[in-house]
Write an enzyme that holds these catalytic residues in place. Structure first.
Site, PDB file in Angstrom:
ATOM      1  N   LEU A  18      31.555  33.964  44.261  1.00  0.00           N
ATOM      2  CA  LEU A  18      32.513  34.928  43.428  1.00  0.00           C
ATOM      3  C   LEU A  18      32.278  36.652  44.199  1.00  0.00           C
ATOM      4  O   LEU A  18      31.368  36.772  42.814  1.00  0.00           O
ATOM      5  CB  LEU A  18      32.767  34.224  42.125  1.00  0.00           C
ATOM      6  CG  LEU A  18      33.519  33.389  42.004  1.00  0.00           C
ATOM      7  CD1 LEU A  18      33.030  32.907  40.513  1.00  0.00           C
ATOM      8  CD2 LEU A  18      34.781  33.431  42.502  1.00  0.00           C
ATOM      9  N   ASP A  60      27.352  30.212  44.282  1.00  0.00           N
ATOM     10  CA  ASP A  60      27.260  31.001  43.484  1.00  0.00           C
ATOM     11  C   ASP A  60      25.702  30.768  42.207  1.00  0.00           C
ATOM     12  O   ASP A  60      25.229  31.261  41.483  1.00  0.00           O
ATOM     13  CB  ASP A  60      27.969  31.814  42.076  1.00  0.00           C
ATOM     14  CG  ASP A  60      28.858  32.377  42.089  1.00  0.00           C
ATOM     15  OD1 ASP A  60      28.279  33.233  43.188  1.00  0.00           O
ATOM     16  OD2 ASP A  60      30.174  32.384  42.535  1.00  0.00           O
ATOM     17  N   GLU A  65      21.137  31.565  35.467  1.00  0.00           N
ATOM     18  CA  GLU A  65      20.723  32.371  34.317  1.00  0.00           C
ATOM     19  C   GLU A  65      22.098  31.741  33.908  1.00  0.00           C
ATOM     20  O   GLU A  65      22.018  31.821  32.781  1.00  0.00           O
ATOM     21  CB  GLU A  65      20.855  33.865  33.786  1.00  0.00           C
ATOM     22  CG  GLU A  65      21.035  34.256  32.464  1.00  0.00           C
ATOM     23  CD  GLU A  65      21.065  35.589  31.814  1.00  0.00           C
ATOM     24  OE1 GLU A  65      19.942  36.604  32.235  1.00  0.00           O
ATOM     25  OE2 GLU A  65      21.811  36.348  33.263  1.00  0.00           O
ATOM     26  N   ASP A  66      23.653  31.788  34.271  1.00  0.00           N
ATOM     27  CA  ASP A  66      24.582  31.543  33.552  1.00  0.00           C
ATOM     28  C   ASP A  66      25.130  30.153  33.091  1.00  0.00           C
ATOM     29  O   ASP A  66      25.896  29.286  32.861  1.00  0.00           O
ATOM     30  CB  ASP A  66      25.486  32.170  34.598  1.00  0.00           C
ATOM     31  CG  ASP A  66      25.877  33.487  34.655  1.00  0.00           C
ATOM     32  OD1 ASP A  66      25.913  33.789  34.242  1.00  0.00           O
ATOM     33  OD2 ASP A  66      26.606  33.502  36.150  1.00  0.00           O
ATOM     34  N   ARG A  85      32.139  27.619  39.396  1.00  0.00           N
ATOM     35  CA  ARG A  85      30.947  27.110  39.425  1.00  0.00           C
ATOM     36  C   ARG A  85      30.879  26.599  38.170  1.00  0.00           C
ATOM     37  O   ARG A  85      29.444  25.343  37.730  1.00  0.00           O
ATOM     38  CB  ARG A  85      30.537  28.576  38.739  1.00  0.00           C
ATOM     39  CG  ARG A  85      30.487  29.581  38.670  1.00  0.00           C
ATOM     40  CD  ARG A  85      30.139  30.594  39.371  1.00  0.00           C
ATOM     41  NE  ARG A  85      28.794  30.780  39.273  1.00  0.00           N
ATOM     42  CZ  ARG A  85      27.268  31.475  38.313  1.00  0.00           C
ATOM     43  NH1 ARG A  85      27.689  32.844  37.641  1.00  0.00           N
ATOM     44  NH2 ARG A  85      26.208  31.073  38.117  1.00  0.00           N
ATOM     45  N   ARG A 130      34.631  34.656  31.426  1.00  0.00           N
ATOM     46  CA  ARG A 130      33.857  33.731  31.544  1.00  0.00           C
ATOM     47  C   ARG A 130      33.613  32.889  30.030  1.00  0.00           C
ATOM     48  O   ARG A 130      33.320  32.332  30.534  1.00  0.00           O
ATOM     49  CB  ARG A 130      32.436  34.148  32.264  1.00  0.00           C
ATOM     50  CG  ARG A 130      32.465  34.937  33.879  1.00  0.00           C
ATOM     51  CD  ARG A 130      33.577  33.983  34.364  1.00  0.00           C
ATOM     52  NE  ARG A 130      33.638  34.756  36.073  1.00  0.00           N
ATOM     53  CZ  ARG A 130      32.695  34.430  36.928  1.00  0.00           C
ATOM     54  NH1 ARG A 130      31.279  34.324  36.623  1.00  0.00           N
ATOM     55  NH2 ARG A 130      32.765  35.501  38.214  1.00  0.00           N
ATOM     56  N   HIS A 160      29.779  40.023  32.432  1.00  0.00           N
ATOM     57  CA  HIS A 160      29.411  39.811  31.198  1.00  0.00           C
ATOM     58  C   HIS A 160      28.515  40.790  30.515  1.00  0.00           C
ATOM     59  O   HIS A 160      28.240  41.968  31.057  1.00  0.00           O
ATOM     60  CB  HIS A 160      27.983  38.957  32.233  1.00  0.00           C
ATOM     61  CG  HIS A 160      28.548  37.807  32.772  1.00  0.00           C
ATOM     62  ND1 HIS A 160      28.175  37.689  34.512  1.00  0.00           N
ATOM     63  CD2 HIS A 160      29.157  36.425  32.789  1.00  0.00           C
ATOM     64  CE1 HIS A 160      28.147  36.507  34.267  1.00  0.00           C
ATOM     65  NE2 HIS A 160      28.789  35.867  33.586  1.00  0.00           N
ATOM     66  N   CYS A 247      20.472  37.699  36.079  1.00  0.00           N
ATOM     67  CA  CYS A 247      21.189  36.090  36.748  1.00  0.00           C
ATOM     68  C   CYS A 247      19.850  34.858  37.098  1.00  0.00           C
ATOM     69  O   CYS A 247      20.953  33.841  37.455  1.00  0.00           O
ATOM     70  CB  CYS A 247      22.281  36.892  37.301  1.00  0.00           C
ATOM     71  SG  CYS A 247      22.516  38.074  37.325  1.00  0.00           S
TER      72      CYS A 247
HETATM   73  C1  CIR Z   1      29.924  35.174  39.851  1.00  0.00           C
HETATM   74  O1  CIR Z   1      31.063  35.331  39.686  1.00  0.00           O
HETATM   75  O2  CIR Z   1      29.732  34.180  38.606  1.00  0.00           O
HETATM   76  C2  CIR Z   1      28.924  35.453  40.416  1.00  0.00           C
HETATM   77  N1  CIR Z   1      29.240  36.390  41.739  1.00  0.00           N
HETATM   78  C3  CIR Z   1      27.597  36.380  39.936  1.00  0.00           C
HETATM   79  C4  CIR Z   1      27.140  36.513  37.908  1.00  0.00           C
HETATM   80  C5  CIR Z   1      26.003  36.883  37.949  1.00  0.00           C
HETATM   81  N2  CIR Z   1      25.784  36.012  36.668  1.00  0.00           N
HETATM   82  C6  CIR Z   1      25.265  37.354  35.425  1.00  0.00           C
HETATM   83  O3  CIR Z   1      25.417  38.741  35.500  1.00  0.00           O
HETATM   84  N3  CIR Z   1      23.909  36.724  34.841  1.00  0.00           N
END
Ligand code: CIR
Length: 252
Positions: A18, A60, A65-66, A85, A130, A160, A247
């Site tokens: 994404l 992704d 971290e997510d 995700r 999210r 985020h 991340c």
């Molecule tokens: C997303 O949109 O989920 C990924 N392309 C980027 C996630 C970045 N994560 C973060 O800032 N913790």
């Protein structure tokens, strides 16, 4: 002090992840070089690194971290907010369960770790596209039961919460302009970013060293006032996928 980090190798189809960025097509070769430099930097700061294999089904997934929120007493495995995700968190649970007691965010709650800023015993949880109210509340209840103070904040700007606000040591937050007047942050000193450098809000504080994206001279100048070592890393390809330095790892 952090002693460990978990990272995941990016998959060659990472550009299918994404993104809202208009910065052009990212290069896999360059991303691999930047990702290796990131791992070496964490190693130099004394962390031992678990490198998980790429997950091509989840382009992704190297934004580990997510998928979890890790504290001393417990690791909370999230339920990522983007449908593409959901599922990334499974192998992270396996890796973290070697180190920590595990709890989970449960549907209909969603949380992305990028929305969770931990500063000592305080946890700031952003409600974003999210992370929903239900997920934020579950996370807050879990951590309050361990004695943390939890604060829920709407994230009106950026992907985020940590796209816009990060702790940089010395009781200081580095933040973008839309977040500068939040009374919740009144007990901190603040470094407010110029609009043109708002990407640097995602600076990573590890063992009293700052790792910042390369090429942002004004912010580097402001951060140098903290008298902490600063390491600049080129993360151009990560930026093209809406990601940043925090991340790319889970630190604990
Ligand atoms: C997303 O949109 O989920 C990924 N392309 C980027 C996630 C970045 N994560 C973060 O800032 N913790």
């Amino acid at each position: 002090m952090y002693t460990h980090a978990i990272v995941r190798k990016p998959a060659s189809n990472f550009s299918e992840g994404l993104t809202t960025s208009q910065l052009g097509k990212p290069s896999f070769e360059l991303l691999q070089i930047q990702h290796s430099a990131y791992i070496r930097t964490l190693e130099k700061l004394g962390l031992s690194i678990t490198v998980l294999p790429a997950l091509p089904d989840y382009p992704d997934a190297y934004f580990v971290e997510d998928t979890a929120v890790v504290a001393q007493e417990v690791a909370v495995i999230t339920n990522p907010g983007a449908p593409s995700r959901q599922g990334e968190e499974k192998s992270i649970q396996e890796a973290l369960s070697e180190h920590k007691k595990i709890e989970n965010i449960l549907t209909p709650g969603t949380v992305d770790g990028g929305d969770v800023l931990m500063v000592g015993r305080h946890i700031f949880i952003g409600i974003s596209e999210r992370t929903n109210e239900e997920g934020a509340q579950q996370l807050s209840d879990l951590y309050q039961s361990f004695g943390y103070s939890c604060h829920i904040i709407p994230v009106g700007d950026g992907l985020h919460l940590k796209s816009s606000v990060n702790y940089v040591g010395r009781n200081t937050l580095l933040l973008t302009q839309p977040f500068q007047h939040l009374s919740l942050f009144d007990d901190f000193d603040k470094i407010v970013l110029e609009d043109t450098e708002s990407y640097v809000a995602n600076t990573l504080w590890v063992n009293d060293t700052l790792i910042m994206p390369a090429g942002f001279a004004n912010t580097k100048d402001k951060l140098s006032r903290l008298n902490l070592p600063i390491i600049e890393l080129d993360v151009s390809e990560v930026m093209k996928m809406d990601g940043g330095l925090t991340c790319l790892s889970l630190r604990f």
